[in-house]
Design an enzyme around this catalytic site. Structure first.
Site, PDB file in Angstrom:
ATOM      1  N   TYR A 223       2.127  -4.230   6.514  1.00 17.67           N
ATOM      2  CA  TYR A 223       1.621  -3.010   5.861  1.00 17.67           C
ATOM      3  C   TYR A 223       1.981  -3.051   4.373  1.00 17.67           C
ATOM      4  O   TYR A 223       1.158  -2.774   3.506  1.00 17.67           O
ATOM      5  CB  TYR A 223       2.228  -1.784   6.523  1.00 17.67           C
TER       6      TYR A 223
ATOM      7  N   VAL B 162       3.652  11.015   4.306  1.00 21.05           N
ATOM      8  CA  VAL B 162       2.781  12.189   4.353  1.00 21.05           C
ATOM      9  C   VAL B 162       2.594  12.591   5.818  1.00 21.05           C
ATOM     10  O   VAL B 162       2.421  11.728   6.684  1.00 21.05           O
ATOM     11  CB  VAL B 162       1.401  11.890   3.728  1.00 21.05           C
TER      12      VAL B 162
HETATM   13  N1  LIG Z   1       0.593   9.105   6.180  1.00 18.99           N
HETATM   14  C1  LIG Z   1       1.363   8.514   5.268  1.00 18.99           C
HETATM   15  O1  LIG Z   1       2.602   8.639   5.262  1.00 18.99           O
HETATM   16  C2  LIG Z   1       0.750   7.669   4.212  1.00 18.99           C
HETATM   17  C3  LIG Z   1      -0.532   7.144   4.340  1.00 18.99           C
HETATM   18  N2  LIG Z   1      -0.998   6.320   3.348  1.00 18.99           N
HETATM   19  C4  LIG Z   1      -2.347   5.761   3.438  1.00 18.99           C
HETATM   20  O2  LIG Z   1      -3.272   6.845   3.379  1.00 18.99           O
HETATM   21  C5  LIG Z   1      -4.495   6.457   4.021  1.00 18.99           C
HETATM   22  C6  LIG Z   1      -4.904   7.536   5.007  1.00 18.99           C
HETATM   23  O3  LIG Z   1      -3.893   7.595   5.979  1.00 18.99           O
HETATM   24  P1  LIG Z   1      -3.557   8.938   6.786  1.00 18.99           P
HETATM   25  O4  LIG Z   1      -4.455  10.035   6.356  1.00 18.99           O
HETATM   26  O5  LIG Z   1      -2.102   9.123   6.757  1.00 18.99           O
HETATM   27  O6  LIG Z   1      -3.931   8.439   8.252  1.00 18.99           O
HETATM   28  P2  LIG Z   1      -4.749   9.124   9.426  1.00 18.99           P
HETATM   29  O7  LIG Z   1      -4.567   8.193  10.580  1.00 18.99           O
HETATM   30  O8  LIG Z   1      -4.392  10.546   9.555  1.00 18.99           O
HETATM   31  O9  LIG Z   1      -6.263   9.061   8.916  1.00 18.99           O
HETATM   32  C7  LIG Z   1      -6.868   7.818   8.717  1.00 18.99           C
HETATM   33  C8  LIG Z   1      -8.370   7.998   8.872  1.00 18.99           C
HETATM   34  O10 LIG Z   1      -8.973   6.723   8.661  1.00 18.99           O
HETATM   35  C9  LIG Z   1      -9.875   6.461   9.720  1.00 18.99           C
HETATM   36  N3  LIG Z   1     -10.011   5.011   9.920  1.00 18.99           N
HETATM   37  C10 LIG Z   1      -9.113   4.175  10.500  1.00 18.99           C
HETATM   38  N4  LIG Z   1      -9.604   2.928  10.547  1.00 18.99           N
HETATM   39  C11 LIG Z   1     -10.857   2.984   9.997  1.00 18.99           C
HETATM   40  C12 LIG Z   1     -11.865   2.024   9.774  1.00 18.99           C
HETATM   41  N5  LIG Z   1     -11.728   0.747  10.162  1.00 18.99           N
HETATM   42  N6  LIG Z   1     -13.003   2.426   9.172  1.00 18.99           N
HETATM   43  C13 LIG Z   1     -13.173   3.720   8.809  1.00 18.99           C
HETATM   44  N7  LIG Z   1     -12.255   4.685   9.012  1.00 18.99           N
HETATM   45  C14 LIG Z   1     -11.115   4.305   9.598  1.00 18.99           C
HETATM   46  C15 LIG Z   1      -9.287   7.170  10.927  1.00 18.99           C
HETATM   47  O11 LIG Z   1     -10.280   7.402  11.913  1.00 18.99           O
HETATM   48  C16 LIG Z   1      -8.758   8.443  10.296  1.00 18.99           C
HETATM   49  O12 LIG Z   1      -9.731   9.448  10.252  1.00 18.99           O
HETATM   50  C17 LIG Z   1      -4.206   5.101   4.663  1.00 18.99           C
HETATM   51  O13 LIG Z   1      -4.701   4.069   3.825  1.00 18.99           O
HETATM   52  C18 LIG Z   1      -2.674   5.037   4.708  1.00 18.99           C
HETATM   53  O14 LIG Z   1      -2.186   3.709   4.686  1.00 18.99           O
HETATM   54  C19 LIG Z   1      -0.275   6.013   2.220  1.00 18.99           C
HETATM   55  C20 LIG Z   1       0.976   6.522   2.068  1.00 18.99           C
HETATM   56  C21 LIG Z   1       1.565   7.426   3.015  1.00 18.99           C
HETATM   57  C1  LIG Z   2       6.214   5.290   9.375  1.00 20.24           C
HETATM   58  C2  LIG Z   2       5.413   4.900   8.190  1.00 20.24           C
HETATM   59  C3  LIG Z   2       4.661   6.041   7.657  1.00 20.24           C
HETATM   60  C4  LIG Z   2       3.925   6.010   6.571  1.00 20.24           C
HETATM   61  C5  LIG Z   2       3.692   4.782   5.746  1.00 20.24           C
HETATM   62  C6  LIG Z   2       3.404   5.207   4.346  1.00 20.24           C
HETATM   63  O1  LIG Z   2       2.476   4.375   3.714  1.00 20.24           O
HETATM   64  C7  LIG Z   2       4.588   5.301   3.462  1.00 20.24           C
HETATM   65  O2  LIG Z   2       4.737   6.270   2.792  1.00 20.24           O
HETATM   66  C8  LIG Z   2       5.539   4.245   3.392  1.00 20.24           C
HETATM   67  C9  LIG Z   2       6.560   4.343   2.495  1.00 20.24           C
HETATM   68  C10 LIG Z   2       7.480   3.284   2.461  1.00 20.24           C
HETATM   69  C11 LIG Z   2       8.422   3.193   1.505  1.00 20.24           C
HETATM   70  C12 LIG Z   2       9.280   2.089   1.655  1.00 20.24           C
HETATM   71  C13 LIG Z   2      10.215   1.751   0.830  1.00 20.24           C
HETATM   72  C14 LIG Z   2      10.467   2.380  -0.466  1.00 20.24           C
HETATM   73  C15 LIG Z   2      10.867   1.550  -1.418  1.00 20.24           C
HETATM   74  C16 LIG Z   2      11.525   2.006  -2.675  1.00 20.24           C
HETATM   75  O3  LIG Z   2      11.583   0.881  -3.513  1.00 20.24           O
HETATM   76  C17 LIG Z   2      10.759   3.173  -3.335  1.00 20.24           C
HETATM   77  C18 LIG Z   2       9.574   2.642  -4.019  1.00 20.24           C
HETATM   78  C19 LIG Z   2       9.092   3.309  -5.090  1.00 20.24           C
HETATM   79  C20 LIG Z   2       9.703   4.611  -5.558  1.00 20.24           C
HETATM   80  C21 LIG Z   2       9.390   4.820  -7.015  1.00 20.24           C
HETATM   81  C22 LIG Z   2      10.688   4.723  -7.775  1.00 20.24           C
HETATM   82  O4  LIG Z   2      11.300   5.788  -8.016  1.00 20.24           O
HETATM   83  O5  LIG Z   2      11.092   3.578  -8.066  1.00 20.24           O
END
Ligand SMILES: NC(=O)C1=CN([C@@H]2O[C@H](COP(=O)(O)OP(=O)(O)OC[C@H]3O[C@@H](n4cnc5c(N)ncnc54)[C@H](O)[C@@H]3O)[C@@H](O)[C@H]2O)C=CC1
Ligand SMILES: CC/C=C\C[C@H](O)C(=O)/C=C/C=C/C=C\C=C\[C@@H](O)C/C=C\CCC(=O)O
Length: 257
Positions: A150, A185
């Site tokens: 990831y 998130v």
């Molecule tokens: N939830 C988190 O903590 C974080 C999420 N992200 C990124 O944000 C983006 C959205 O994630 P979330 O809203 O959290 O996830 P989610 O699982 O709630 O929503 C993802 C959406 O994408 C759709 N999807 C999945 N595979 C697909 C495909 N092959 N084609 C089209 N649609 C597809 C799903 O059906 C769903 O509606 C992702 O790229 C994720 O990696 C980034 C940082 C933090």
């Molecule tokens: C269970 C996973 C859920 C969600 C995945 C999602 O994409 C997500 O938010 C993952 C975050 C992972 C963070 C991992 C490590 C963080 C590393 C640190 O170096 C912080 C990085 C940047 C912070 C900015 C800064 O102040 O330097």
């Protein structure tokens, strides 16, 4: 960029962050084409949004792993609303057990979407320009110990986005490229973490500790940052990190200095 009269395409729009992105773009006057593999959620969201905002949305069942489906979706979007000004490559999954699929969706899907959007948006081929925002993650900036693949996909999204921003300026595309890097998130993607870590499931506790340390964002906090990257025309080649205590634009040191 004012959003009135503009058309946005959002992938992964049916739920989570993509749904919040769709809503904030509609609230600010854009038309939005929702792409998602979840047809049930996508169709019902489209119906609800059209009731609230008028006929300003279109839902297309589209898998970002498929070049054919994405190409058809972009053409349908352009045919329906006459233009594509904004693309949010947001669809993504987190699953270290099915890591090839994670790469195919999270990184290759962003590349596919960006290249197909170029065909419609590129000023050098008759387009009006615009902006592409790729949803990366904080894991694209710092290593996420329990999710190496990831992390690789999100680091790739950041690198691809920054390179495309530079290529766009040099090529006269008239398209800005930015990466949105949220921390944790509250969405479906964060559910059942242990089932998503594959060979690293022994690091579930460490992951939970990281979540506790960093805190959890709401989808609307992320959507506000998307709006900034879309509307602020000075933003190109940026990586915006968002976490509960605030947001910051990442500064990348240049090896040439
Ligand atoms: N939830 C988190 O903590 C974080 C999420 N992200 C990124 O944000 C983006 C959205 O994630 P979330 O809203 O959290 O996830 P989610 O699982 O709630 O929503 C993802 C959406 O994408 C759709 N999807 C999945 N595979 C697909 C495909 N092959 N084609 C089209 N649609 C597809 C799903 O059906 C769903 O509606 C992702 O790229 C994720 O990696 C980034 C940082 C933090
Ligand atoms: C269970 C996973 C859920 C969600 C995945 C999602 O994409 C997500 O938010 C993952 C975050 C992972 C963070 C991992 C490590 C963080 C590393 C640190 O170096 C912080 C990085 C940047 C912070 C900015 C800064 O102040 O330097």
């Amino acid at each position: 960029m004012a959003l009135e009269g503009k058309t946005a395409v959002v992938t992964g729009a049916a739920m989570g962050i993509g749904k919040a992105m769709t809503e904030i773009l509609l609230q600010n006057g854009a038309k939005v084409v929702l792409l998602d593999v979840n047809a049930t959620a996508g169709e019902s969201l489209k119906e609800a949004l059209n009731k609230e905002y008028g006929q300003k949305t279109l839902f297309l069942n589209c898998d970002v792993e498929s070049e054919e489906q994405l190409k058809a979706a972009f053409q349908k979007a352009a045919d329906t609303f006459g233009r594509i000004d904004i693309l949010c490559n947001n669809a993504g999954i987190l699953n270290e057990a099915t890591w090839e699929k994670t790469v195919s969706i999270n990184l290759m899907g962003v590349i596919r979407g960006s290249y197909l959007a170029l065909e419609h948006m590129n000023k050098m081929s008759g387009g009006q320009g615009g902006v592409i925002v790729n949803t990366a993650s904080m894991a694209g900036i710092g290593p996420f110990l329990s999710c190496p693949v990831y992390t690789a996909t999100k680091s790739g999204v950041v690198g691809f986005t920054r390179a495309m921003a530079a290529a766009s300026v040099a090529s006269g595309y008239g398209i800005r490229f930015n990466a949105l890097c949220p921390g944790f998130v509250q969405t479906e993607l964060m559910s059942n973490i242990v089932d998503r870590l594959g060979r690293f499931s022994h690091l579930t506790d460490a992951t939970h500790k990281l979540v506790e340390k960093m805190g959890v964002l709401s989808v609307s906090e992320v959507a506000e940052c998307l709006l900034e990257l879309v509307t602020d025309e000075t933003k190109n080649g940026e990586a915006l990190v968002v976490f509960p205590k605030g947001k910051k634009y990442v500064t990348f040191s240049s090896l040439l200095q």
